[in-house]
Scaffold this active site. Sequence first.
Site, PDB file in Angstrom:
ATOM      1  CB  CYS A 132      -0.290   1.752  -3.387  1.00  0.00           C
ATOM      2  SG  CYS A 132      -1.953   1.077  -3.960  1.00  0.00           S
ATOM      3  CD  GLU A 163       1.422   5.795  -7.337  1.00  0.00           C
ATOM      4  OE1 GLU A 163       2.214   7.164  -6.224  1.00  0.00           O
ATOM      5  OE2 GLU A 163       1.359   5.054  -6.905  1.00  0.00           O
TER       6      GLU A 163
END
Length: 240
Positions: A2, A106
């Site tokens: 993340c 992502e």
Amino acid sequence: MCGRFALRTPTLQMLEIFNLVEMPALAPRYNIAPTQLVICIRSVAEDPKSREVVQMKWGLIPFWAKDIAIGNQMINARAETVAEKPAFRAAFAKRRCLIPADGFLEWQKLSTGKKQPWLMEMAEQQPFAMAGLWEYWTPKGDSTAKPVVSCSIITTSANEDMSVLHDRMPVILPIEAWATWLSPTANATQCTALLKSLENGQLTKTCVSTKVNRPFPDNAQCLQPVDPPEPLTKPMAEEG
DNA sequence: CCAGACGTTGTT
DNA sequence: GTCTGG
DNA sequence: CCAGACGTTGTT
DNA sequence: GTCTGG
């Protein structure tokens, strides 16, 4: 993993979901990047059953660090090792927090070499809580300086929803886990048990504008849905 | 003993 | 601050 | 995470 | 290629 996320949920809804007494009114965030201030929820020192919101610098600076820039590399902590690593173990033992988000990003590597961002969200863009740690740091020899409060997001192995993009993902704690995670007296075994990857079927993927690739700016256009330039396919297993 | 590291991800 | 390596 | 810099001297 | 900054 993340390395970028969003928090657009209105303040009133945040107060209800996270059972907070108060929080500063915050502008919606579409592009939260490392080193910036992020919203953290932690237990109140004098009253550990209640929660407070504190803004912290994303990138945990260990209390012993000589240079504040060390925090730039500490944006994530691996669930598998967080209890032992020198940079994180003190915070893991005593300074756990929730880092709320309503989406995280992502990147898919395209055949052209370019990077295509995908936005991961829960149903109806519901906010969720990532497992975090926090720490304070004061520059050595400067007793007048205010401590810098910083935080890190814990990662674990990716679930099936995520695995087409990466082999890691942030730990997302279900609501039943929040109280234990925030309790300063919870023991290491209890806390480690919470660091699991999210159950499959809860995260949606949306292909979004490459405007979000740059850490600036921070506006709704960053998360504008776009048609995927290439299908998402699971990366080929390494040859043996 | 002192000096130096202390982290994750992705890519090869 | 604490551990590892020399 | 991605993007952008990555250097020194001397002069203004 | 690798580090720094956001």
